[in-house]
Every structure is written in structure tokens, then in C-alpha cells.
Scaffold this active site. Structure first.
Site, PDB file in Angstrom:
ATOM      1  N   ARG A 104       0.845  -1.202   0.000  1.00 37.38           N
ATOM      2  CA  ARG A 104       0.000   0.000   0.000  1.00 37.38           C
ATOM      3  C   ARG A 104       0.872   1.241   0.000  1.00 37.38           C
ATOM      4  O   ARG A 104       1.818   1.345   0.771  1.00 37.38           O
ATOM      5  CB  ARG A 104      -0.872   0.056   1.250  1.00 37.38           C
ATOM      6  CG  ARG A 104      -2.027  -0.865   1.250  1.00 37.38           C
ATOM      7  CD  ARG A 104      -3.090  -0.464   2.239  1.00 37.38           C
ATOM      8  NE  ARG A 104      -2.627  -0.132   3.563  1.00 37.38           N
ATOM      9  CZ  ARG A 104      -3.424   0.224   4.566  1.00 37.38           C
ATOM     10  NH1 ARG A 104      -4.721   0.301   4.367  1.00 37.38           N
ATOM     11  NH2 ARG A 104      -2.956   0.489   5.750  1.00 37.38           N
ATOM     12  N   THR A 108      -1.640   7.445  -0.503  1.00 39.16           N
ATOM     13  CA  THR A 108      -2.922   7.259  -1.206  1.00 39.16           C
ATOM     14  C   THR A 108      -3.680   6.027  -0.715  1.00 39.16           C
ATOM     15  O   THR A 108      -4.877   5.889  -0.998  1.00 39.16           O
ATOM     16  CB  THR A 108      -2.676   7.066  -2.714  1.00 39.16           C
ATOM     17  OG1 THR A 108      -1.938   5.842  -2.896  1.00 39.16           O
ATOM     18  CG2 THR A 108      -1.872   8.216  -3.292  1.00 39.16           C
ATOM     19  N   ASP A 200      -0.049  -3.544  12.465  1.00 38.40           N
ATOM     20  CA  ASP A 200       0.458  -3.904  11.133  1.00 38.40           C
ATOM     21  C   ASP A 200       0.789  -5.397  11.100  1.00 38.40           C
ATOM     22  O   ASP A 200       1.725  -5.860  11.756  1.00 38.40           O
ATOM     23  CB  ASP A 200       1.707  -3.075  10.826  1.00 38.40           C
ATOM     24  CG  ASP A 200       2.150  -3.255   9.384  1.00 38.40           C
ATOM     25  OD1 ASP A 200       2.230  -2.245   8.656  1.00 38.40           O
ATOM     26  OD2 ASP A 200       2.425  -4.407   8.975  1.00 38.40           O
ATOM     27  N   ASP A 203       4.440  -6.266   9.928  1.00 38.04           N
ATOM     28  CA  ASP A 203       5.455  -5.912  10.935  1.00 38.04           C
ATOM     29  C   ASP A 203       5.389  -6.840  12.139  1.00 38.04           C
ATOM     30  O   ASP A 203       6.424  -7.243  12.685  1.00 38.04           O
ATOM     31  CB  ASP A 203       5.256  -4.465  11.401  1.00 38.04           C
ATOM     32  CG  ASP A 203       5.755  -3.460  10.365  1.00 38.04           C
ATOM     33  OD1 ASP A 203       6.495  -3.870   9.457  1.00 38.04           O
ATOM     34  OD2 ASP A 203       5.388  -2.274  10.478  1.00 38.04           O
TER      35      ASP A 203
HETATM   36  C1  PRP Z   1      -1.277  -4.857   4.433  1.00 36.39           C
HETATM   37  C2  PRP Z   1      -2.047  -6.152   4.512  1.00 36.39           C
HETATM   38  C3  PRP Z   1      -2.871  -6.126   3.264  1.00 36.39           C
HETATM   39  C4  PRP Z   1      -3.116  -4.656   3.073  1.00 36.39           C
HETATM   40  C5  PRP Z   1      -4.545  -4.378   3.427  1.00 36.39           C
HETATM   41  O1  PRP Z   1      -0.215  -4.965   3.580  1.00 36.39           O
HETATM   42  O2  PRP Z   1      -1.214  -7.262   4.574  1.00 36.39           O
HETATM   43  O3  PRP Z   1      -2.211  -6.661   2.140  1.00 36.39           O
HETATM   44  O4  PRP Z   1      -2.253  -3.949   3.959  1.00 36.39           O
HETATM   45  O5  PRP Z   1      -4.859  -3.053   3.224  1.00 36.39           O
HETATM   46  P1  PRP Z   1      -5.931  -2.581   2.171  1.00 36.39           P
HETATM   47  O6  PRP Z   1      -7.130  -3.430   2.380  1.00 36.39           O
HETATM   48  O7  PRP Z   1      -6.154  -1.142   2.541  1.00 36.39           O
HETATM   49  O8  PRP Z   1      -5.358  -2.708   0.804  1.00 36.39           O
HETATM   50  P2  PRP Z   1       0.903  -3.820   3.391  1.00 36.39           P
HETATM   51  O9  PRP Z   1       0.583  -3.000   2.179  1.00 36.39           O
HETATM   52  O10 PRP Z   1       1.087  -3.078   4.674  1.00 36.39           O
HETATM   53  O11 PRP Z   1       2.198  -4.646   3.022  1.00 36.39           O
HETATM   54  P3  PRP Z   1       3.007  -5.723   3.868  1.00 36.39           P
HETATM   55  O12 PRP Z   1       2.135  -6.943   3.969  1.00 36.39           O
HETATM   56  O13 PRP Z   1       4.195  -5.957   3.026  1.00 36.39           O
HETATM   57  O14 PRP Z   1       3.346  -5.144   5.203  1.00 36.39           O
HETATM   58  N1  URA Z   2      -2.672  -3.461   7.043  1.00 33.96           N
HETATM   59  C1  URA Z   2      -2.376  -3.924   8.285  1.00 33.96           C
HETATM   60  O1  URA Z   2      -1.408  -4.687   8.462  1.00 33.96           O
HETATM   61  N2  URA Z   2      -3.145  -3.523   9.325  1.00 33.96           N
HETATM   62  C2  URA Z   2      -4.189  -2.715   9.164  1.00 33.96           C
HETATM   63  O2  URA Z   2      -4.875  -2.398  10.157  1.00 33.96           O
HETATM   64  C3  URA Z   2      -4.485  -2.243   7.874  1.00 33.96           C
HETATM   65  C4  URA Z   2      -3.713  -2.635   6.843  1.00 33.96           C
END
Ligand code: PRP
Ligand code: URA
Length: 209
Positions: A104, A108, A200, A203
Site C-alpha cells: 500500500r 494514497t 500492522d 510488521d
Molecule cells: C497490508 C495487509 C494487506 C493490506 C490491506 O499490507 O497485509 O495486504 O495492507 O490493506 P488494504 O485493504 O487497505 O489494501 P501492506 O501493504 O502493509 O504490506 P506488507 O504486507 O508488506 O506489510
Molecule cells: N494493514 C495492516 O497490516 N493492518 C491494518 O490495520 C491495515 C492494513
């Protein structure tokens, strides 16, 4: 209940989700819980898998049984979806595992694709899309769009926690995709995090927070 949305009512899922959410849960325990909850949710999401009758010889005679007939793809969305794969894969070791990398944009909140890996000629009949958090729904929606562009006709989304906003987005963009979810939370905050959520998910699994 909203059509095509299946929040788990299983006490084990509820119990483990509460542990998962806790700020005191360390990455090792967090990963264990992600794995265990994913198995339980996949169990609930796959009650309609196609089977055919078979006969097996037991030491005492012939028993009627069933055999799965569909090829299944497990599709984790990197990174946080990775922790959902292993346990489900043990339950269905014949499944293929494809990977989609989405991140993400912090400003945005739109997902940006940075990776995709699937067979040259996909032939599975069902993909289980694995992504723990359905926040804005942008990532899950983009992943479904990509899978459909590869020719996948049947997708089920499995996630741990959703915001109502994410459910609405995924349902609007892909009404044919059932949403199997551990819990539906209250809302998204101003930076796109699910409240109360768990923080997160990437993380917390990988110790990068
Ligand atoms: C997180 C999560 C989803 C996304 C959800 O990923 O694992 O893929 O956010 O958010 P959305 O519904 O608003 O799209 P992130 O983009 O943080 O990447 P990561 O898994 O690499 O930490
Ligand atoms: N991605 C995450 O990991 N946590 C949230 O709450 C939203 C998006």
C-alpha cells in the site's frame, strides 16, 4: 448477514484472535496464531470442495470414501499473507502456491504491485486468496482482478480481520468472491488502519515494527 460474507463464529477462532490482537503478543507467538487461525478459517471456507466417491480396502473390508477432485491454488499476498500459507498447505499438500506482491502507498492507500509468480498455464479450479487484513479492500480487490486476468474463475478470500469499508469495496468490485473472515471490526482510522484491529500484520509477523 451480508450476502457472501462469512464471519467465523468458531470459539477457537475468537479465542485465538484475542491473543493475536494483544499488544503483548511477540512475533513468534503471533506467527503461530496466524498459522492456527488460518487453518481454522480455511476449514470453514472449504466445506463445499468438490469430491468424488472412492472405495478403499481396510483390513476388514471395503469402505466407501471420498477424494478431492479440484486443483487448488493458495495465493498469499506478500508480505503478511505468507504466514497464512504453511498451515493450510499442510491440510491440502497437493495445492499449488502462487505469490502476489502488493504494497500500500502510505499516502494514497492504493496498492502497488511489485511481484507476481504463477504457473505459465494456470489450471487450478479454485484459488484461496490469503491476506490477513481487509482494510480499504484495495489490495484484495487488486489481487482478485489479477487472478481473474490469469483466467482463474473461482476465488475465495480468507482473511483474519476486516473493516466494514474493506468488505464493501471487495463486494462491490468482486461480488462473486466470498469473504471468509475471522472478525469484522469497527472502522478504519485516518491512516487506513483497522480499529481496533491488531496493528500492522506484516510488521508483527516479521518483527519489523
Ligand atoms: C497490508 C495487509 C494487506 C493490506 C490491506 O499490507 O497485509 O495486504 O495492507 O490493506 P488494504 O485493504 O487497505 O489494501 P501492506 O501493504 O502493509 O504490506 P506488507 O504486507 O508488506 O506489510
Ligand atoms: N494493514 C495492516 O497490516 N493492518 C491494518 O490495520 C491495515 C492494513
Amino acid at each position: 448477514m451480508t450476502p457472501n460474507v462469512y464471519p467465523s463464529r468458531h470459539p477457537l477462532v475468537a479465542h485465538k484472535l484475542a491473543l493475536l490482537r494483544s499488544i503483548d503478543t511477540e512475533p513468534k507467538k503471533f506467527r503461530e496464531l496466524v498459522r492456527e487461525i488460518s487453518i481454522l478459517l480455511a476449514y470453514e471456507a472449504t466445506t463445499d470442495l468438490a469430491v468424488e466417491p472412492i472405495e478403499v480396502t481396510t483390513p476388514l473390508g471395503i469402505a466407501r470414501g471420498q477424494r478431492l477432485t479440484q486443483d487448488i491454488g493458495l495465493v498469499p499476498v506478500l508480505r503478511a499473507g505468507l504466514g497464512m500459507v504453511e498451515g493450510i498447505w499442510e491440510m491440502m499438500p497437493g495445492a499449488e502456491v502462487w505469490h502476489i506482491g502488493l504494497k500500500r502507498d502510505e499516502r494514497t492507500l492504493e496498492p502497488m504491485q511489485y511481484y507476481a509468480n504463477k504457473p505459465v498455464e494456470p489450471r487450478v479450479q479454485l484459488c484461496l486468496l490469503l491476506d490477513p487484513m481487509l482494510a480499504t479492500g484495495g489490495s484484495a480487490s487488486a489481487a482478485c482482478t489479477l487472478l481473474k486476468s490469469w483466467g482463474v474463475r473461482r476465488i475465495k478470500y480468507i482473511g483474519l480481520i476486516a473493516a466494514p469499508e474493506g468488505i464493501r469495496r471487495l463486494q462491490t468490485d468482486h461480488p462473486d468472491v466470498p469473504i471468509h473472515i475471522g472478525a469484522i471490526d469497527d472502522h478504519l482510522n485516518e491512516i487506513g488502519y483497522i480499529v481496533p484491529g491488531l496493528g500492522d500484520a506484516g510488521d508483527r509477523q516479521f518483527g519489523t515494527g
